[in-house]
Design a protein around this motif. Structure first.
Motif, mmCIF file in Angstrom:
data_model
loop_
_atom_site.group_PDB
_atom_site.id
_atom_site.type_symbol
_atom_site.label_atom_id
_atom_site.label_comp_id
_atom_site.label_asym_id
_atom_site.label_seq_id
_atom_site.Cartn_x
_atom_site.Cartn_y
_atom_site.Cartn_z
ATOM 1 N N THR A 15 19.128 81.358 -10.937
ATOM 2 C CA THR A 15 20.401 81.246 -10.227
ATOM 3 C C THR A 15 20.741 82.499 -9.425
ATOM 4 O O THR A 15 21.261 82.411 -8.314
ATOM 5 N N GLY A 48 24.531 79.864 -16.686
ATOM 6 C CA GLY A 48 24.116 78.912 -17.718
ATOM 7 C C GLY A 48 24.942 78.980 -18.982
ATOM 8 O O GLY A 48 25.969 79.657 -19.029
ATOM 9 N N PRO A 49 24.497 78.290 -20.027
ATOM 10 C CA PRO A 49 25.291 78.160 -21.255
ATOM 11 C C PRO A 49 25.550 79.486 -21.959
ATOM 12 O O PRO A 49 26.501 79.588 -22.740
ATOM 13 N N HIS A 50 24.736 80.498 -21.678
ATOM 14 C CA HIS A 50 24.935 81.797 -22.324
ATOM 15 C C HIS A 50 25.897 82.678 -21.529
ATOM 16 O O HIS A 50 26.168 83.803 -21.931
ATOM 17 N N GLY A 59 27.192 75.257 -23.875
ATOM 18 C CA GLY A 59 26.652 73.907 -23.762
ATOM 19 C C GLY A 59 27.706 72.837 -23.555
ATOM 20 O O GLY A 59 27.435 71.654 -23.717
ATOM 21 N N ARG A 61 29.644 70.004 -22.289
ATOM 22 C CA ARG A 61 29.296 68.916 -21.364
ATOM 23 C C ARG A 61 30.407 67.884 -21.430
ATOM 24 O O ARG A 61 30.547 67.174 -22.410
ATOM 25 N N TYR A 69 24.986 69.564 -14.752
ATOM 26 C CA TYR A 69 23.742 69.191 -15.423
ATOM 27 C C TYR A 69 22.845 68.345 -14.529
ATOM 28 O O TYR A 69 21.794 67.899 -14.954
ATOM 29 N N GLU A 92 18.559 75.682 -10.729
ATOM 30 C CA GLU A 92 17.579 75.598 -11.826
ATOM 31 C C GLU A 92 17.220 74.145 -12.123
ATOM 32 O O GLU A 92 17.481 73.256 -11.317
ATOM 33 N N GLY A 95 19.388 69.257 -15.881
ATOM 34 C CA GLY A 95 19.699 69.353 -17.305
ATOM 35 C C GLY A 95 20.086 70.752 -17.733
ATOM 36 O O GLY A 95 20.616 70.942 -18.831
ATOM 37 N N TYR A 96 19.819 71.751 -16.877
ATOM 38 C CA TYR A 96 20.223 73.125 -17.191
ATOM 39 C C TYR A 96 21.459 73.460 -16.360
ATOM 40 O O TYR A 96 21.409 73.465 -15.129
ATOM 41 N N ALA A 98 23.726 75.444 -14.471
ATOM 42 C CA ALA A 98 23.969 76.708 -13.788
ATOM 43 C C ALA A 98 24.236 76.392 -12.331
ATOM 44 O O ALA A 98 23.814 75.346 -11.822
#
Length: 204
Positions: A15, A48-50, A59, A61, A69, A92, A95-96, A98
Motif C-alpha cells: 500500500t 491493513g488490519p494491523h 479485521g 468487516r 476487502y 494489495e 481479501g486484504y 488496505a
DNA sequence: GGTAGGATAAGCT
DNA sequence: GCTTATCCTACCA
C-alpha cells in the motif's frame, strides 16, 4: 488526449508503494454527465488490519468496510463527520483490507463544474486553490458519493489514468487528523504544491 | 496570520 | 453515549 487507466496490477502491491506512485496520476470523473479531472498531489496509506487508524483495524468487516476487502483498484468511498465523503483506492490482494486515501488534487478539467459543486448550498465562492484541497473537498468537486462505493477504478464513471510522474519531489509525513499511529510516515505529498490540503503544504 | 467551536450522522462500546 | 481518515465560520492578532 486519451490516457490509459491504471491496471488492477498497479494496485496489487504494498500500500505504501501505491500511495507514493499515485502522486502525479489523474482522476477522471464523469459523474452526472460532467467531466471533471485532477492530478493527485496528496495521498495517505491505510495499511491493513494491523493499522489502528484503518477502518479494517483488527479485521473489522462490516457493511461499511466491505469494499476494503474487494479486489485491488476498487473504490472505497465512506461517509464521515455526518456530512463528508472520502475516496480511497483499495490495494494489495483481494481479501486484504488496505487502501490509499486521496487527499488532494490539482484541478485540471471541468473547473467550472467544480466551482459550482463546491459553492452549492454555500452562498460564497470558493478559492480555486481550495476546490480539491482536502479529501472531502475533492469528492464534492468531482461529484463522488457513496453511490460509487465498490466500483472498479479501471473503467466507468470514475477512473484513475496515467499521468506524468517524471521528477516529482515528494515529502513524507505522518497522516493528518488521526490519533492512532501518529508516528507512522504514511502521508505522501508533492513538495510545496499549492494544491495540497492544509497541514499539507509544508515541507516535511 | 492563526485557531476554537459547531455542524451532523454512522458506527462502535 | 462517544468518537470520528472533515470543513466552514467566526473571531483574535
Amino acid at each position: 488526449m486519451r490516457r490509459s487507466p491504471l491496471a488492477l496490477s498497479f494496485y496489487a502491491r504494498p500500500t505504501v508503494e501505491v500511495a507514493r506512485r499515485l502522486l502525479g496520476q489523474i482522476i477522471v470523473s464523469d459523474v452526472g454527465g460532467r467531466r471533471t479531472a485532477g492530478r493527485i498531489v496528496e495521498t495517505e496509506a491505510y495499511v491493513g488490519p494491523h493499522d489502528p487508524a484503518c477502518h479494517a483495524w483488527g479485521g473489522r468487516r462490516t457493511p461499511r468496510t466491505e469494499a476494503l476487502y474487494g479486489p485491488p483498484g476498487t473504490a472505497y468511498v465512506y461517509f464521515t463527520y455526518g456530512m463528508h465523503w472520502c475516496l480511497n483506492a483499495v490495494t494489495e490482494a483481494a481479501g486484504y483490507p488496505a487502501a490509499v486515501l486521496i487527499r488532494a488534487l490539482e484541478p485540471l478539467d471541468g473547473v467550472d463544474t467544480m466551482r459550482r459543486r463546491r459553492a452549492r448550498g454555500r452562498g460564497g465562492k470558493v478559492a480555486d486553490s481550495d476546490l480539491c484541497a482536502g479529501p472531502a473537498r475533492l469528492c464534492e468537486a468531482l461529484g463522488i458519493t457513496g453511490r460509487l462505493n465498490g466500483i472498479p477504478l479501471q473503467r466507468g464513471a470514475l477512473r484513475v489514468v496515467r499521468g506524468d510522474r517524471r521528477r516529482l519531489p515528494v515529502a513524507v509525513t505522518p497522516r493528518i487528523g488521526i490519533t492512532a499511529a501518529v508516528d507512522w510516515p504514511l502521508r505522501f505529498v508533492l513538495l510545496d504544491s499549492p494544491w495540497a490540503s492544509r497541514g499539507g503544504r509544508g515541507r516535511r
